[in-house]
Design a protein around this motif. Structure first.
Motif, PDB file in Angstrom:
ATOM      1  N   VAL A   1       6.745  12.894  21.756  1.00 21.09           N
ATOM      2  CA  VAL A   1       6.412  11.858  20.728  1.00 21.09           C
ATOM      3  C   VAL A   1       5.443  12.122  20.124  1.00 21.09           C
ATOM      4  CG1 VAL A   1       5.830   9.415  20.457  1.00 21.09           C
ATOM      5  CG2 VAL A   1       7.483  10.015  22.119  1.00 21.09           C
ATOM      6  N   ARG A   2       5.306  12.251  18.678  1.00 20.25           N
ATOM      7  CA  ARG A   2       4.412  12.704  17.702  1.00 20.25           C
ATOM      8  C   ARG A   2       3.427  11.403  17.445  1.00 20.25           C
ATOM      9  NH1 ARG A   2       5.177  15.345  12.578  1.00 20.25           N
ATOM     10  NH2 ARG A   2       7.214  14.395  12.562  1.00 20.25           N
ATOM     11  N   PHE A   3       2.344  11.115  17.559  1.00 16.72           N
ATOM     12  CA  PHE A   3       1.343  10.422  17.093  1.00 16.72           C
ATOM     13  C   PHE A   3       0.478  10.791  16.005  1.00 16.72           C
ATOM     14  CE2 PHE A   3       1.529   8.179  21.560  1.00 16.72           C
ATOM     15  CZ  PHE A   3       2.621   7.351  21.405  1.00 16.72           C
ATOM     16  N   LEU A   4       0.256  10.050  14.791  1.00 15.27           N
ATOM     17  CA  LEU A   4      -0.803  10.409  13.881  1.00 15.27           C
ATOM     18  C   LEU A   4      -1.888   9.443  13.917  1.00 15.27           C
ATOM     19  CD1 LEU A   4       1.569  11.206  10.999  1.00 15.27           C
ATOM     20  CD2 LEU A   4       0.948  12.877  12.737  1.00 15.27           C
ATOM     21  N   HIS A   5      -2.939   9.880  13.893  1.00 17.69           N
ATOM     22  CA  HIS A   5      -4.419   9.453  13.954  1.00 17.69           C
ATOM     23  C   HIS A   5      -5.270   9.795  12.800  1.00 17.69           C
ATOM     24  CE1 HIS A   5      -3.563   8.590  18.211  1.00 17.69           C
ATOM     25  NE2 HIS A   5      -3.321   9.763  18.273  1.00 17.69           N
ATOM     26  N   PRO A   6      -6.105   8.890  12.204  1.00 14.99           N
ATOM     27  CA  PRO A   6      -6.699   9.337  11.211  1.00 14.99           C
ATOM     28  C   PRO A   6      -7.663  10.380  11.419  1.00 14.99           C
ATOM     29  CG  PRO A   6      -6.859   6.926  11.413  1.00 14.99           C
ATOM     30  CD  PRO A   6      -6.103   7.535  12.541  1.00 14.99           C
ATOM     31  N   GLN A   7      -8.214  11.178  10.555  1.00 14.80           N
ATOM     32  CA  GLN A   7      -8.995  12.344  10.807  1.00 14.80           C
ATOM     33  C   GLN A   7     -10.426  11.670  11.391  1.00 14.80           C
ATOM     34  OE1 GLN A   7     -10.194  14.996   7.375  1.00 14.80           O
ATOM     35  NE2 GLN A   7      -8.950  16.360   8.673  1.00 14.80           N
ATOM     36  N   GLY A   8     -10.830  12.490  12.454  1.00 14.47           N
ATOM     37  CA  GLY A   8     -12.101  12.009  13.407  1.00 14.47           C
ATOM     38  C   GLY A   8     -11.846  11.208  14.400  1.00 14.47           C
ATOM     39  N   TYR A   9     -10.371  10.889  14.673  1.00 14.48           N
ATOM     40  CA  TYR A   9     -10.078  10.302  15.996  1.00 14.48           C
ATOM     41  C   TYR A   9     -10.604  11.061  17.219  1.00 14.48           C
ATOM     42  CZ  TYR A   9      -6.699   9.219  19.792  1.00 14.48           C
ATOM     43  OH  TYR A   9      -6.396   8.994  21.231  1.00 14.48           O
ATOM     44  N   SER A  10     -10.739  10.236  18.073  1.00 18.17           N
ATOM     45  CA  SER A  10     -11.237  10.780  19.309  1.00 18.17           C
ATOM     46  C   SER A  10     -10.788  10.068  20.667  1.00 18.17           C
ATOM     47  CB  SER A  10     -12.803  10.893  19.428  1.00 18.17           C
ATOM     48  OG  SER A  10     -13.371  11.157  20.718  1.00 18.17           O
ATOM     49  N   TYR A  11     -10.098  10.736  21.356  1.00 24.59           N
ATOM     50  CA  TYR A  11      -9.469  10.210  22.649  1.00 24.59           C
ATOM     51  C   TYR A  11     -10.746   9.375  23.544  1.00 24.59           C
ATOM     52  CZ  TYR A  11      -6.861   9.638  27.072  1.00 24.59           C
ATOM     53  OH  TYR A  11      -6.630   9.017  28.170  1.00 24.59           O
ATOM     54  N   PHE A  12     -11.917  10.002  23.349  1.00 25.64           N
ATOM     55  CA  PHE A  12     -12.641   9.469  24.362  1.00 25.64           C
ATOM     56  C   PHE A  12     -13.641   8.463  23.852  1.00 25.64           C
ATOM     57  CE2 PHE A  12     -12.878  14.495  25.340  1.00 25.64           C
ATOM     58  CZ  PHE A  12     -12.634  14.165  26.617  1.00 25.64           C
ATOM     59  N   SER A  13     -13.696   8.508  22.355  1.00 27.21           N
ATOM     60  CA  SER A  13     -13.868   7.355  21.804  1.00 27.21           C
ATOM     61  C   SER A  13     -13.064   5.837  22.036  1.00 27.21           C
ATOM     62  CB  SER A  13     -13.989   7.322  20.242  1.00 27.21           C
ATOM     63  OG  SER A  13     -14.362   6.034  19.673  1.00 27.21           O
ATOM     64  N   THR A  14     -11.894   6.200  22.165  1.00 26.50           N
ATOM     65  CA  THR A  14     -10.865   5.133  22.750  1.00 26.50           C
ATOM     66  C   THR A  14     -11.265   4.771  24.055  1.00 26.50           C
ATOM     67  OG1 THR A  14      -8.871   5.988  21.298  1.00 26.50           O
ATOM     68  CG2 THR A  14      -8.400   4.490  22.979  1.00 26.50           C
ATOM     69  N   LEU A  15     -11.447   5.732  24.776  1.00 28.71           N
ATOM     70  CA  LEU A  15     -11.834   5.423  26.409  1.00 28.71           C
ATOM     71  C   LEU A  15     -13.110   4.434  26.509  1.00 28.71           C
ATOM     72  CD1 LEU A  15     -10.924   8.709  28.508  1.00 28.71           C
ATOM     73  CD2 LEU A  15      -9.578   6.534  27.881  1.00 28.71           C
ATOM     74  N   ARG A  16     -13.966   4.796  25.680  1.00 26.52           N
ATOM     75  CA  ARG A  16     -15.109   4.259  25.656  1.00 26.52           C
ATOM     76  C   ARG A  16     -14.998   2.654  25.019  1.00 26.52           C
ATOM     77  NH1 ARG A  16     -17.357   8.726  23.278  1.00 26.52           N
ATOM     78  NH2 ARG A  16     -17.520   7.797  21.019  1.00 26.52           N
TER      79      ARG A  16
ATOM     80  N   SER B   1      -8.783  -2.610   9.686  1.00 25.20           N
ATOM     81  CA  SER B   1      -9.009  -1.147   8.883  1.00 25.20           C
ATOM     82  C   SER B   1      -7.699  -0.293   8.299  1.00 25.20           C
ATOM     83  CB  SER B   1      -9.966  -0.257   9.320  1.00 25.20           C
ATOM     84  OG  SER B   1      -9.708  -0.080  10.644  1.00 25.20           O
ATOM     85  N   ALA B   2      -6.668  -0.907   8.737  1.00 28.11           N
ATOM     86  CA  ALA B   2      -5.296  -0.438   8.589  1.00 28.11           C
ATOM     87  C   ALA B   2      -5.104   0.031   7.356  1.00 28.11           C
ATOM     88  CB  ALA B   2      -4.311  -1.611   9.045  1.00 28.11           C
ATOM     89  N   ASP B   3      -5.319  -0.658   6.022  1.00 28.24           N
ATOM     90  CA  ASP B   3      -5.019  -0.211   4.773  1.00 28.24           C
ATOM     91  C   ASP B   3      -5.785   1.122   4.549  1.00 28.24           C
ATOM     92  OD1 ASP B   3      -3.443  -2.354   4.784  1.00 28.24           O
ATOM     93  OD2 ASP B   3      -4.690  -3.402   3.012  1.00 28.24           O
ATOM     94  N   GLU B   4      -7.036   1.322   4.765  1.00 32.64           N
ATOM     95  CA  GLU B   4      -7.697   2.390   4.547  1.00 32.64           C
ATOM     96  C   GLU B   4      -7.337   3.540   5.329  1.00 32.64           C
ATOM     97  OE1 GLU B   4     -12.317   3.957   5.228  1.00 32.64           O
ATOM     98  OE2 GLU B   4     -11.893   1.948   5.543  1.00 32.64           O
ATOM     99  N   ALA B   5      -7.161   3.291   6.410  1.00 32.17           N
ATOM    100  CA  ALA B   5      -6.619   4.310   7.535  1.00 32.17           C
ATOM    101  C   ALA B   5      -5.305   5.065   7.059  1.00 32.17           C
ATOM    102  CB  ALA B   5      -6.469   3.927   8.900  1.00 32.17           C
ATOM    103  N   ILE B   6      -4.280   3.932   6.777  1.00 30.44           N
ATOM    104  CA  ILE B   6      -3.035   4.695   6.177  1.00 30.44           C
ATOM    105  C   ILE B   6      -2.733   5.550   5.013  1.00 30.44           C
ATOM    106  CG2 ILE B   6      -0.677   3.869   5.556  1.00 30.44           C
ATOM    107  CD1 ILE B   6      -1.273   3.557   8.591  1.00 30.44           C
TER     108      ILE B   6
ATOM    109  N   VAL C   1       0.895  -1.223   0.109  1.00 33.68           N
ATOM    110  CA  VAL C   1      -0.044  -0.073  -0.068  1.00 33.68           C
ATOM    111  C   VAL C   1       0.620   1.410  -0.072  1.00 33.68           C
ATOM    112  CG1 VAL C   1      -1.746   1.231   1.446  1.00 33.68           C
ATOM    113  CG2 VAL C   1      -2.156  -1.092   1.094  1.00 33.68           C
ATOM    114  N   LEU C   2       1.843   1.282   0.748  1.00 35.08           N
ATOM    115  CA  LEU C   2       2.645   2.325   0.999  1.00 35.08           C
ATOM    116  C   LEU C   2       3.578   2.620  -0.430  1.00 35.08           C
ATOM    117  CD1 LEU C   2       4.224   1.627   4.476  1.00 35.08           C
ATOM    118  CD2 LEU C   2       2.674   3.577   3.698  1.00 35.08           C
ATOM    119  N   GLN C   3       4.084   1.509  -1.095  1.00 32.80           N
ATOM    120  CA  GLN C   3       4.872   1.778  -2.342  1.00 32.80           C
ATOM    121  C   GLN C   3       3.854   2.308  -3.219  1.00 32.80           C
ATOM    122  OE1 GLN C   3       6.626  -2.050  -2.589  1.00 32.80           O
ATOM    123  NE2 GLN C   3       8.484  -1.416  -2.047  1.00 32.80           N
TER     124      GLN C   3
END
Length: 303
Positions: free
Chosen positions: A268-283, A106-111, A27-29
């Motif tokens: 440290v810099r993390f990248l998340h797909p647009q729409g990421y929510s920390y509260f969603s992760t906690l839920r 869903s990794a390929d789509e997210a990346i 996918v990256l290539q």
């Protein structure tokens, strides 16, 4: 194109990791990225499709590193790459996944979305600590989650004297003490009764582990606090005390040893797909109110 060179890092002890690594590399290539694979990951998974690179090489050459594994794999990669400016993405191939938040399916789509610029950036603080015996440096390390001082074997509690910015805070008898970042507040600190700190809260949290006195409670401190913890007594502990940097241990600490902990200048810099929510992760990870009112949760399918 935002990222010219991307490194793949995996928990190579997992069986079946070779196929998703190869698929993600393709996918990256296809997106025009040069792909590196961390040397031990490539050697142990048999993925030889891409050039092998040490962490040092990744830090010099890569714009982005994708970590496929659990939170432990991410912690190790974050420490190795802390002094570089390589952004990190976590794909969950483990059990819980607070900081490896992208599901494998869903990794390929997210990346692909992230490569096209649809991402949010999330900076996290690190701790740095050292263990001193008099004027002798015994050990030092970085920690994304926490620095932990605890008894190393069976026996009684250890006694610790804690100072903050040169001011005496308290002495405590306990099984140990956790100094956690906001990232680490959902790890061992949470299990020991500490609070959850949102990643944007710039603070440290001190959490005693099984204290003798119940009035020894967790406390949050400013992020620029300088902590000095002295091992005053080991009681009847048979194997001494130990210090852990993200669970990387130094054992056989002695009475009188001093542990200095402070915020690292690196982040440290993390990248998340647009729409990421920390509260969603906690839920998701903590099952907050999951069965009470599912219509309140935007992550649930509409009824």
């Amino acid at each position: 194109m935002h990222f010219k060179t991307v490194a793949l890092i995996g928990r190579y002890q997992d069986s079946g990791l070779d196929a998703p690594l190869r698929r993600l590399g393709a996918v990256l290539q296809a997106a025009g990225c040069a792909v590196l694979i961390e040397a031990q990951t490539g050697s142990n998974t048999g993925v030889q499709d891409f050039p092998l690179a040490s962490y040092q090489d990744i830090g010099k050459q890569a714009d982005l590193a994708i970590i496929m594994g659990g939170d432990g794999t991410m912690l190790a990669a974050a420490r190795e790459l802390a002094t570089s400016d390589v952004a990190l993405i976590g794909i969950n191939h483990g059990r819980l996944g607070f900081i490896t938040d992208i599901p494998l399916g869903s990794a390929d789509e997210a990346i692909t979305r992230i490569l096209n610029g649809a991402y949010v950036q999330d900076e996290r603080m690190l701790l740095e600590g050292r263990v001193m015996r008099g004027d002798q440096l015994m050990a030092s390390g970085l920690a994304l989650n926490d620095v932990i001082i605890n008894r190393a074997g069976r026996g009684g509690m250890i006694e610790l004297r804690v100072e903050c910015n040169g001011v005496f805070m308290h002495s405590q008898r306990a099984d140990g003490l956790i100094i956690a970042t906001p990232t680490g507040s959902t790890a061992y600190s949470l299990s020991a009764g500490g609070p959850i700190l949102h990643p944007q809260v710039q603070a440290l949290v001190l959490v005693p582990v099984a204290p003798q006195t119940l009035s020894n409670r967790p406390i949050a401190l400013p992020e620029d606090s300088l902590l000095d913890i002295t091992i005053r007594a080991l009681g009847r502990v048979e194997s001494g005390a130990s210090v852990h940097f993200d669970m990387q241990a130094l054992s056989n600490c002695q009475e009188g040893d001093r542990i200095d902990v402070r915020r690292s200048p690196h982040r440290v810099r993390f990248l998340h797909p647009q729409g990421y929510s920390y509260f969603s992760t906690l839920r998701s990870k903590l099952n907050w109110n999951r069965m009470l009112h599912p219509w309140d949760d935007p992550d649930e399918h509409a009824l």
